[in-house]
Scaffold this active site. Sequence first.
Site, PDB file in Angstrom:
ATOM      1  N   ARG A  27       0.819  -1.219   0.000  1.00 59.71           N
ATOM      2  CA  ARG A  27       0.000   0.000   0.000  1.00 59.71           C
ATOM      3  C   ARG A  27       0.852   1.268   0.000  1.00 59.71           C
ATOM      4  NH1 ARG A  27      -5.435  -0.144   1.002  1.00 59.71           N
ATOM      5  NH2 ARG A  27      -6.268  -2.209   0.637  1.00 59.71           N
ATOM      6  N   ARG A  40      -6.798  12.824  -4.443  1.00 60.52           N
ATOM      7  CA  ARG A  40      -7.988  12.122  -3.960  1.00 60.52           C
ATOM      8  C   ARG A  40      -9.083  13.104  -3.526  1.00 60.52           C
ATOM      9  NH1 ARG A  40     -11.699   9.768  -3.059  1.00 60.52           N
ATOM     10  NH2 ARG A  40     -12.053   7.886  -1.813  1.00 60.52           N
ATOM     11  N   TYR A 156     -15.324 -10.235  -0.314  1.00 58.42           N
ATOM     12  CA  TYR A 156     -15.971  -8.928  -0.526  1.00 58.42           C
ATOM     13  C   TYR A 156     -17.247  -9.063  -1.348  1.00 58.42           C
ATOM     14  CZ  TYR A 156     -11.838  -6.879   1.520  1.00 58.42           C
ATOM     15  OH  TYR A 156     -10.848  -6.557   2.404  1.00 58.42           O
TER      16      TYR A 156
HETATM   17  O1  CP3 Z   1      -0.136  -1.289  -2.705  1.00 54.02           O
HETATM   18  C1  CP3 Z   1      -0.373  -0.285  -3.421  1.00 54.02           C
HETATM   19  O2  CP3 Z   1      -0.006   0.861  -3.112  1.00 54.02           O
HETATM   20  C2  CP3 Z   1      -1.058  -0.519  -4.745  1.00 54.02           C
HETATM   21  C3  CP3 Z   1      -2.463  -0.329  -4.785  1.00 54.02           C
HETATM   22  C4  CP3 Z   1      -3.406  -1.201  -3.965  1.00 54.02           C
HETATM   23  C5  CP3 Z   1      -4.640  -0.710  -3.467  1.00 54.02           C
HETATM   24  N1  CP3 Z   1      -5.330  -1.742  -2.929  1.00 54.02           N
HETATM   25  C6  CP3 Z   1      -5.084   0.687  -3.567  1.00 54.02           C
HETATM   26  C7  CP3 Z   1      -6.127   1.175  -2.660  1.00 54.02           C
HETATM   27  C8  CP3 Z   1      -3.345  -2.562  -3.636  1.00 54.02           C
HETATM   28  C9  CP3 Z   1      -2.223  -3.578  -3.871  1.00 54.02           C
HETATM   29  C10 CP3 Z   1      -4.577  -2.902  -2.997  1.00 54.02           C
HETATM   30  C11 CP3 Z   1      -4.903  -4.267  -2.550  1.00 54.02           C
HETATM   31  C12 CP3 Z   1      -6.180  -4.503  -1.871  1.00 54.02           C
HETATM   32  N2  CP3 Z   1      -7.378  -3.864  -2.058  1.00 54.02           N
HETATM   33  C13 CP3 Z   1      -6.386  -5.550  -0.922  1.00 54.02           C
HETATM   34  C14 CP3 Z   1      -5.362  -6.580  -0.487  1.00 54.02           C
HETATM   35  C15 CP3 Z   1      -4.347  -6.055   0.471  1.00 54.02           C
HETATM   36  C16 CP3 Z   1      -4.864  -5.677   1.839  1.00 54.02           C
HETATM   37  O3  CP3 Z   1      -4.683  -4.503   2.191  1.00 54.02           O
HETATM   38  O4  CP3 Z   1      -5.378  -6.531   2.536  1.00 54.02           O
HETATM   39  C17 CP3 Z   1      -7.719  -5.462  -0.506  1.00 54.02           C
HETATM   40  C18 CP3 Z   1      -8.385  -6.351   0.522  1.00 54.02           C
HETATM   41  C19 CP3 Z   1      -8.344  -4.392  -1.233  1.00 54.02           C
HETATM   42  C20 CP3 Z   1      -9.777  -3.955  -1.167  1.00 54.02           C
HETATM   43  C21 CP3 Z   1      -9.882  -2.570  -0.675  1.00 54.02           C
HETATM   44  N3  CP3 Z   1      -9.535  -1.439  -1.403  1.00 54.02           N
HETATM   45  C22 CP3 Z   1     -10.336  -2.114   0.612  1.00 54.02           C
HETATM   46  C23 CP3 Z   1     -10.804  -3.035   1.717  1.00 54.02           C
HETATM   47  C24 CP3 Z   1     -10.249  -0.723   0.621  1.00 54.02           C
HETATM   48  C25 CP3 Z   1     -10.694   0.253   1.707  1.00 54.02           C
HETATM   49  C26 CP3 Z   1      -9.908   0.241   2.915  1.00 54.02           C
HETATM   50  C27 CP3 Z   1      -8.430   0.380   2.732  1.00 54.02           C
HETATM   51  O5  CP3 Z   1      -7.714  -0.528   3.171  1.00 54.02           O
HETATM   52  O6  CP3 Z   1      -7.974   1.350   2.127  1.00 54.02           O
HETATM   53  C28 CP3 Z   1      -9.701  -0.323  -0.621  1.00 54.02           C
HETATM   54  C29 CP3 Z   1      -9.413   1.069  -1.021  1.00 54.02           C
HETATM   55  C30 CP3 Z   1      -8.061   1.372  -1.523  1.00 54.02           C
HETATM   56  N4  CP3 Z   1      -7.299   0.561  -2.337  1.00 54.02           N
HETATM   57  C31 CP3 Z   1      -7.348   2.578  -1.299  1.00 54.02           C
HETATM   58  C32 CP3 Z   1      -6.137   2.469  -2.020  1.00 54.02           C
HETATM   59  C33 CP3 Z   1      -5.073   3.519  -2.162  1.00 54.02           C
HETATM   60  C34 CP3 Z   1      -7.847   3.780  -0.492  1.00 54.02           C
HETATM   61  C35 CP3 Z   1      -8.858   4.496  -1.296  1.00 54.02           C
HETATM   62  C36 CP3 Z   1      -9.046   5.929  -0.891  1.00 54.02           C
HETATM   63  O7  CP3 Z   1      -8.222   6.753  -1.314  1.00 54.02           O
HETATM   64  O8  CP3 Z   1     -10.021   6.199  -0.213  1.00 54.02           O
END
Ligand code: CP3
Length: 360
Positions: A27, A40, A156
């Site tokens: 992340r 954002r 999900y």
């Molecule tokens: O790692 C990186 O920087 C690359 C981008 C990336 C994102 N999500 C961007 C994101 C990656 C590799 C993911 C993986 C992801 N997404 C997972 C697996 C890894 C983990 O953290 O367990 C999962 C379960 C998700 C699903 C998801 N996306 C959730 C549950 C959420 C909301 C809560 C949270 O953890 O942020 C997201 C949103 C998300 N994905 C954001 C980002 C930058 C935040 C969005 C925002 O700006 O509001």
Amino acid sequence: MTAVDGLPFLRACRREPTDFTPIWLMRQAGRYLPEYRDLRARHGFLDLCKTPDAAAEITLQPVRRLGVDAAILFADILLPLEAMGAELVFAAGDGPVFPHPVRSREAAAALTPLDDAAAEERLGHVYEALRRVRRALAGRVPVIGFGGTPWTLASYLVEGGGSKQFAHLLGWSYRDPEGLALLLDRLADTSLAYLRGQLRAGAQAIQLFDTWGGILDQERYERLAVPPVLKILRGLRAAAPDRPIIYYLHGGSHLLPALARLPVDVLSVDWRLPLSTVRRALAAAGSGIGVLQGNLDPAALLAPIPEIERRVVELLAEGSGGGHVVNLGHGILPTTPVENARAFVECAQRLSASVPAAAR
Ligand code: CP3
């Protein structure tokens, strides 16, 4: 000039010697960075994911800021589910929501599985972002592509968003395991097509995120979650035998004997077990996996920098005796000070460089 040729992250994934232990952060593209928050504030998360220029720019932000040894594409594991026809919403401040959760064989059958051509058509923006990132990095830093495992994607899709108890998913798994297996198999086919597209667009390694596999016991993990994962892994190997595959599992220390048998190059683990213990468990299970990734507790980056440095010393010692890519044990917390993330990266690179490769 470095003593060993090639990108340290890719070399380390293949268990080749490197001048230092490479590091990136799960992340790393995201909310702890002011330049991400700026973008954002003006655009929705999915809009950013779907705009190749923005997605490429966000991918590059942590490379510039932190000096990490790998970039990970800015996208999300849930994008291919939306491309299969499942409506996906990221409401402000909340996590992802699927307003029409998939909870039956009929609902699963209504999803459109994507083949390579359909993935190109519906997720071409991801591939375009990847190509732009590759061009911008010009071979200096490798780019990781990624996807979720079918079990984690289903968590999900079936729950309708994040969950604490996973009652719908687990209930389905006991009530109608064959029906759930059909959904997981469909998700495997789509994931494979999606990831093959990322490889074609230039992803130099692939990480599979299994955030929720750990809610299963070992026997049910092997029966339900592993078969669709193997389908993806075998397909990736056939498509690009020399691109490293990293498997990340959160909360899965009890699953190490099952993970030991996965045909992957790198196992990425959370912080609940020290890396030396994970390594011993893999060896005891006769595993071919020689490289570990991880596993600092993301909350440790909230401590003062001298404490972070002390943790890095410990982490490098734990990681020695086999291949190691330094990372967190889960995603970086949005409240992490950027200078602390920077200190983690700098310390890991500097301290590991002072130890000869043979002694690491
Ligand atoms: O790692 C990186 O920087 C690359 C981008 C990336 C994102 N999500 C961007 C994101 C990656 C590799 C993911 C993986 C992801 N997404 C997972 C697996 C890894 C983990 O953290 O367990 C999962 C379960 C998700 C699903 C998801 N996306 C959730 C549950 C959420 C909301 C809560 C949270 O953890 O942020 C997201 C949103 C998300 N994905 C954001 C980002 C930058 C935040 C969005 C925002 O700006 O509001």
